[in-house]
Design a protein around this motif. Structure first.
Motif, short mmCIF file in Angstrom:
data_model
loop_
_atom_site.label_atom_id
_atom_site.label_comp_id
_atom_site.label_asym_id
_atom_site.label_seq_id
_atom_site.Cartn_x
_atom_site.Cartn_y
_atom_site.Cartn_z
N ILE B 143 4.37 7.31 4.04
CA ILE B 143 3.14 7.62 3.32
C ILE B 143 2.51 8.89 4.03
CG2 ILE B 143 0.80 6.88 2.72
CD1 ILE B 143 3.29 5.55 1.02
N PRO B 144 1.95 9.96 3.44
CA PRO B 144 1.74 10.02 2.16
C PRO B 144 2.86 10.62 1.09
CG PRO B 144 0.75 11.76 3.30
CD PRO B 144 1.35 10.84 4.23
N HIS B 163 1.06 -3.40 -5.90
CA HIS B 163 2.77 -3.09 -5.50
C HIS B 163 3.10 -1.62 -5.95
CE1 HIS B 163 6.72 -4.26 -4.37
NE2 HIS B 163 7.23 -3.60 -5.42
N ILE B 164 3.45 -0.87 -5.12
CA ILE B 164 3.96 0.46 -5.82
C ILE B 164 5.54 0.76 -5.27
CG2 ILE B 164 3.70 2.97 -5.55
CD1 ILE B 164 0.81 2.72 -4.41
N ALA B 165 6.17 0.94 -6.55
CA ALA B 165 7.64 1.12 -6.52
C ALA B 165 7.90 2.70 -6.65
CB ALA B 165 8.23 0.31 -7.65
N ALA B 172 9.32 0.69 -1.34
CA ALA B 172 8.43 -0.02 -2.08
C ALA B 172 7.24 -0.16 -0.82
CB ALA B 172 8.85 -1.36 -2.41
N ARG B 173 6.07 -0.37 -1.23
CA ARG B 173 4.88 -0.66 -0.39
C ARG B 173 3.97 -1.67 -1.38
NH1 ARG B 173 0.19 3.36 0.72
NH2 ARG B 173 0.13 4.60 -0.93
N TRP B 188 7.92 2.24 8.52
CA TRP B 188 8.02 3.65 8.19
C TRP B 188 7.21 3.65 6.97
CZ3 TRP B 188 12.11 7.15 9.10
CH2 TRP B 188 13.38 6.58 10.23
N MET B 189 6.70 2.68 6.34
CA MET B 189 5.96 3.08 5.17
C MET B 189 4.46 2.50 5.29
SD MET B 189 7.81 4.32 2.80
CE MET B 189 6.45 4.18 1.63
#
Lengths: 405, 226
Positions: B143-144, B163-165, B172-173, B188-189
């Protein structure tokens, strides 16, 4: 891109309004579920009135199966669907003895070195209420294979045994070589492709696709029933949409979106690793139809023709029942059904590893290939043993007996 | 292999019987039809659920920049900066590997205020883009970056979680709206914690991974900018 590593922990004060939300779920963990409660039929009348603010059954949370249940029922239980309490207690005792046991094959042998995980590494969960995850057919076992599937399975087995034929594994008649033979000359089949796209371990490492799917960080998939390394799923719901994230394997998590708008499945030409999930509500039950699997996936021999119909039911404040009917008319002679009971996990502890970063640390895949190339080069110069003799594919076999199987 | 090409376009002759199977839902809607109406607000807050995609050239460079013939260039026959040509490894991509020009997405003069030592690292990273960019290895984008890759992402806004796919690499996060323990390890995310500031969702992302730049990002999402 490398940056200097330093850690700054910042405590974020989260507004109370955002925390309390609208969900009034009491999260209490129970162990050793009463079999009667855990197998209560998931009917709309008995389901708790746990709804989202927009009126759907609330499936949200982190869910896992807190007990161990084998996929198939041991034949000695015949059509017995649930263990008696006495049987469960006895199994718990036997299985607890596995904890920390360091059984291996004969030390110093090639197979001992190649073996990966034995009981030393494994957790043991309490024995579940059911004798098997499979509830249909009534004998709790996977139905017979079609003749076509039997032929394919035999061809796969023969190919892999051919690759093993000049190894110590076959020379010493290890059970890993059952159905095969020993021949000091490596099989000419080594130059062939396997009967189908390779998904399993085999004794060849000429390219990345000679590796098993787990070697390539590609194991996540459906159906997901759990395994030695845990199986957690987080469900997030929104009006008209559901997303599920899976924490499975060893850093091989994945996610899927359940399309809830009634649109049809993807065209047949589009295949996906996790299939295409289309869901709708039937009363209090979320029914999800999954098709369009890629031919690169493999579940018990089923590939692109795999078809799943799932039923998700919130059965109580801390419980969720998952049922799935599995069919592939090219593989099994009839559909079969699995049932699992999930228990909610603490949101605050948040013990779901939602970052599958297997590829980011996958030095094994290139390393295994490079190792083989180096061994071949050394052998061709007369500087090392013949790599055709060494078996670097077979894991521990016949070492441990799980009383549940 | 994971990545945007993981959905392999293989034409498989699948028997109609196997596909339609026991599906009892009547399939009358065709692809491309508008989805069912989605409430503008959920639980008293703006509803961000849906499929979104960054509509700019941030994927190539956040800063204002002229169009370039390739992501990595080498000197051409002229010694001028503006006359560099695609580097040999990417030449075959032709225009498909070019970089579109952009006014950038950084507010103000379009430039990120790099410190001199960081700017040097940035330049070196750009020169060694093929070896160093995690995207080429299908690593998680972080991110971002995941927000402005040129692929759609889907937001599922639940009651306590968002939830973001992302399409790239099945990334995903989860944005936690409730109180949760921090991540046990580098990520990482990032570890995303969200809170509402009126109708704006403010997300604090804690990022600690040696492969990401160390940063604490604060994002404001509001219906106007969404």
């Amino acid at each position: 891109m490398r940056g200097r590593f330093s850690r700054s922990l910042i405590t974020v004060a989260v507004a109370a309004a955002a925390v309390s939300a609208v969900l009034s779920v009491s999260i209490t963990r129970t162990s050793g579920q009463n079999p009667a409660a855990s197998v209560k039929a998931a009917s709309p009348a008995s389901a708790s009135a746990l709804k989202t603010p927009w009126g759907e059954p609330d499936l949200q949370g982190i869910w896992t199966d807190e007990s161990d249940t084998p996929l198939q029922r041991s034949p000695k239980y015949a059509n017995q669907e649930f263990f008696t309490e006495a049987q469960r207690a006895e199994l718990d005792k036997e299985r607890a003895a596995l904890l920390g046991r360091d059984r291996r094959v004969e030390r110093g042998t090639e197979l001992d070195v190649a073996g990966a995980y034995n009981a030393q590494f494994m957790s043991v969960k309490h024995t579940g209420a059911r004798t098997s995850l499979i509830v249909d057919p009534p004998n709790g076992r996977i139905p017979p294979l079609t003749p076509e599937a039997q032929k394919i399975a035999a061809a796969e087995r023969e190919f892999r045994l051919a690759l093993l034929q000049s190894t110590e594994t076959c020379k010493k008649k290890s059970i890993a070589c059952t159905g095969g033979k020993y021949d000091p000359t490596p099989s000419p089949r080594r130059a062939e492709l396997p009967p189908r796209y390779n998904t399993a371990r085999m004794k060849r490492r000429d390219g990345p696709e000679d590796g098993a799917l787990p070697d390539r960080c590609l194991t996540g998939g459906l159906p997901e029933f759990g395994g030695a390394t845990g199986s957690f799923r987080r469900i997030v719901q929104t009006p008209g949409g559901i997303a599920m994230f899976y924490d499975v394997g060893q850093g091989q998590g994945w996610q899927r979106n359940i399309v809830m708008n009634g649109s049809p499945h993807l065209p047949a030409s589009i295949r996906q690793w996790y299939g295409d999930s289309r869901g709708h509500w039937e009363g209090n039950v979320l029914v999800v139809d999954v098709t369009n699997f890629s031919p690169k996936t493999d579940y018990q021999g089923s590939r692109e023709n795999l078809h799943l119909v799932e039923r998700w039911t919130r059965t109580g404040p801390t419980s969720l029942e998952y049922a799935v009917t599995i069919e592939d008319p090219t593989v099994w002679t009839r559909p079969w059904t699995v049932k699992q009971e999930f228990t909610t996990q603490s949101e605050e502890q948040n013990r779901i590893y939602y970052e599958p970063r297997c590829i980011e640390g996958n030095y094994a895949s290139p390393g295994l290939m490079r190792g083989q190339r180096m061994a071949e080069a050394a052998f061709s110069k007369g500087q090392g043993p013949d790599p055709a003799i060494s078996d670097n594919a077979t894991d521990f076999v016949g070492v441990e007996d799980d009383p549940l199987q | 292999m994971r990545g945007r090409f993981s959905r392999s376009m293989i034409t498989v002759a699948v028997a109609a019987a196997a596909v339609s199977a026991v599906l009892s839902v009547s399939i009358t809607r065709t692809l491309g039809q508008a989805p069912a109406a989605r409430p503008a607000r959920v639980g008293g807050k703006p509803n961000f659920s849906g499929i979104w995609q960054a509509n700019n050239e941030a994927n190539w460079d956040l800063q204002a920049h002229a169009a370039l013939p390739a992501a990595v260039t080498q000197p051409g026959i002229y010694p001028y900066d503006y006359a560099r040509v695609p580097a040999a490894p990417v030449l075959a991509l032709g225009a498909a590997g070019a970089v579109p020009g952009s006014l950038g997405v950084v507010q103000g003069d379009g430039q990120i205020p790099y410190k001199p030592e960081a700017l040097l690292i940035k330049k070196q990273n750009a020169e060694h883009w093929i070896d160093r960019d995690p995207e080429l290895k299908c690593y998680l984008p972080g991110i971002p970056r995941a927000m402005y890759m040129p692929y759609p992402f889907q937001i599922t806004q639940g009651t306590d979680k968002i939830h973001i796919a992302y399409e790239f690499s099945n990334t995903a996060r989860t944005i936690h709206l409730d109180k949760v323990a921090g991540p046990p390890d580098d990520t990482w995310m990032g570890h995303s914690v969200g809170r509402w500031d009126g109708d704006t969702l403010v997300v604090d992302v804690l990022i600690c991974a040696t492969h990401n730049l160390l940063k604490l990002f604060r994002f404001g999402w509001s219906p106007q900018r969404a």
